[in-house]
Design a protein around this motif. Sequence first.
Motif, mmCIF file in Angstrom:
data_model
loop_
_atom_site.group_PDB
_atom_site.id
_atom_site.type_symbol
_atom_site.label_atom_id
_atom_site.label_comp_id
_atom_site.label_asym_id
_atom_site.label_seq_id
_atom_site.Cartn_x
_atom_site.Cartn_y
_atom_site.Cartn_z
ATOM 1 N N UNK A 139 0.841 -1.207 0.000
ATOM 2 C CA UNK A 139 0.000 0.000 0.000
ATOM 3 C C UNK A 139 0.876 1.257 0.000
ATOM 4 N N UNK A 140 1.869 1.299 0.865
ATOM 5 C CA UNK A 140 2.750 2.468 0.946
ATOM 6 C C UNK A 140 3.553 2.612 -0.347
ATOM 7 N N UNK A 141 4.070 1.495 -0.860
ATOM 8 C CA UNK A 141 4.866 1.545 -2.089
ATOM 9 C C UNK A 141 4.023 2.007 -3.273
ATOM 10 N N UNK A 142 2.728 1.725 -3.237
ATOM 11 C CA UNK A 142 1.860 2.142 -4.324
ATOM 12 C C UNK A 142 1.690 3.641 -4.417
ATOM 13 N N UNK A 143 1.948 4.357 -3.322
ATOM 14 C CA UNK A 143 1.861 5.819 -3.325
ATOM 15 C C UNK A 143 3.148 6.478 -3.809
ATOM 16 N N UNK A 144 4.266 5.834 -3.515
ATOM 17 C CA UNK A 144 5.573 6.459 -3.728
ATOM 18 C C UNK A 144 5.846 6.944 -5.148
ATOM 19 N N UNK A 145 5.458 6.222 -6.210
ATOM 20 C CA UNK A 145 5.796 6.687 -7.564
ATOM 21 C C UNK A 145 4.937 7.853 -8.041
ATOM 22 N N UNK A 146 4.000 8.334 -7.250
ATOM 23 C CA UNK A 146 3.063 9.364 -7.703
ATOM 24 C C UNK A 146 3.611 10.767 -7.611
ATOM 25 N N UNK A 147 2.742 11.705 -7.264
ATOM 26 C CA UNK A 147 3.095 13.121 -7.176
ATOM 27 C C UNK A 147 3.999 13.371 -5.979
ATOM 28 N N UNK A 149 3.275 15.161 -3.477
ATOM 29 C CA UNK A 149 2.433 15.005 -2.289
ATOM 30 C C UNK A 149 2.295 13.534 -1.916
ATOM 31 N N UNK A 150 2.103 12.688 -2.933
ATOM 32 C CA UNK A 150 1.956 11.257 -2.670
ATOM 33 C C UNK A 150 3.248 10.673 -2.106
ATOM 34 N N UNK A 151 4.394 11.117 -2.652
ATOM 35 C CA UNK A 151 5.670 10.616 -2.134
ATOM 36 C C UNK A 151 5.884 11.071 -0.697
ATOM 37 N N UNK A 152 5.454 12.289 -0.393
ATOM 38 C CA UNK A 152 5.562 12.769 0.986
ATOM 39 C C UNK A 152 4.687 11.963 1.924
ATOM 40 N N UNK A 153 3.462 11.658 1.475
ATOM 41 C CA UNK A 153 2.563 10.849 2.285
ATOM 42 C C UNK A 153 3.150 9.460 2.514
ATOM 43 N N UNK A 193 -2.864 10.472 -2.153
ATOM 44 C CA UNK A 193 -2.039 10.827 -3.304
ATOM 45 C C UNK A 193 -2.267 12.262 -3.757
ATOM 46 N N UNK A 194 -3.460 12.792 -3.525
ATOM 47 C CA UNK A 194 -3.776 14.152 -3.965
ATOM 48 C C UNK A 194 -3.421 15.207 -2.935
ATOM 49 N N UNK A 195 -2.776 14.786 -1.855
ATOM 50 C CA UNK A 195 -2.259 15.774 -0.919
ATOM 51 C C UNK A 195 -3.196 16.173 0.190
ATOM 52 N N UNK A 196 -4.287 15.410 0.397
ATOM 53 C CA UNK A 196 -5.173 15.735 1.506
ATOM 54 C C UNK A 196 -4.474 15.516 2.844
ATOM 55 N N UNK A 197 -3.451 14.669 2.824
ATOM 56 C CA UNK A 197 -2.660 14.437 4.027
ATOM 57 C C UNK A 197 -1.404 15.306 3.956
ATOM 58 N N UNK A 198 -1.327 16.256 4.850
ATOM 59 C CA UNK A 198 -0.163 17.163 4.854
ATOM 60 C C UNK A 198 1.042 16.447 5.439
ATOM 61 N N UNK A 199 2.021 16.194 4.598
ATOM 62 C CA UNK A 199 3.202 15.475 5.062
ATOM 63 C C UNK A 199 4.190 16.384 5.790
#
Length: 311
Positions: A139-147, A149-153, A193-199
């Motif tokens: 799940x975490x690795x699936x976010x990493x290649x994105x934007x 914001x997604x990499x920060x999350x 991935x869209x940055x709703x979570x402020x990293x």
Amino acid sequence: MNGATLPHSIGDLSVRTGVPVRTIRFYSDTGLLPPAHRTPAGYRRYSDASVGRLHLICVLRDLDVDLPTIRRVLDEGLSVAEVAAAQREATALRIRTLRLRQSILRLVAERGSSPEETVLMHRLTHLTTEERKRLVADFVAGLAPGTPQARGAAAVLGTALPVLPDDPSDAQLAAWVEIAELMADDGFRARLANGAFAASDEAALPRVASEKAAELVSFTREAVAAARGAGIEPDSAAAVPVVDSVVARFAAVLGRPAGPGLREWMAREFDAGHDPLVERYWRLVWTVNDWQVVDGHLPFQPWMTEALGRP
């Protein structure tokens, strides 16, 4: 020693020990409790030592020790202490299994789960430790290649992964099931991935210069954590000076008047910067990991938004 000098018939042995005759006969036939003698008519006779031997057999069976192991104990090939140690571990495993089963049944009953949900919960709760780790890691690795914001999350999520213990409480099991359901939800993944979570503090106020945003968010976070620690509710009179101090800092840093307009803008920004579902995820992680809730780690936005809206 002949049958006449052996004091116990099978019936007498049953009366003295409370063990049914048919059970004693079974133990005799399997060799665990061989009779010391048989009369010419074929009746079994037992010695006084047979009474103690039968008591030991019954105690070990009551402790769920299998017959081959009992035979080894009786033949002195294995000590009672060694059997007890092994049986203790096996019993602990069975207890954990039963507790897990009980927790699943309670969870299904409380949630009113459908047959499909019940099957899913059973599968999720019976994953091995490695399978659970792989589920979270994927799940975490699936976010990493994105934007960015997604990499920060993904980076922040990777610092605090949920780890279900081998003997979870009902609350930990329920939290793990909910986490797994969130991870399988494409909508939740998209929100991260869209940055709703402020990293980072800078990302919590995206329309403010990063260095100013970091200072303001850090100040607000600390103020709200202190207020929570003091038991101050956002709709109480005690919250007024806390809000006033935060508004004053925003006014000074942004060069804006500390009036209603600034307060309304702050409330909108804080509300937009908070995702309750992401907050829910973190609370579930804390529950699964049995971590203490720290005021400074709670999202500050809901408290500030409510306090800013107080008349």
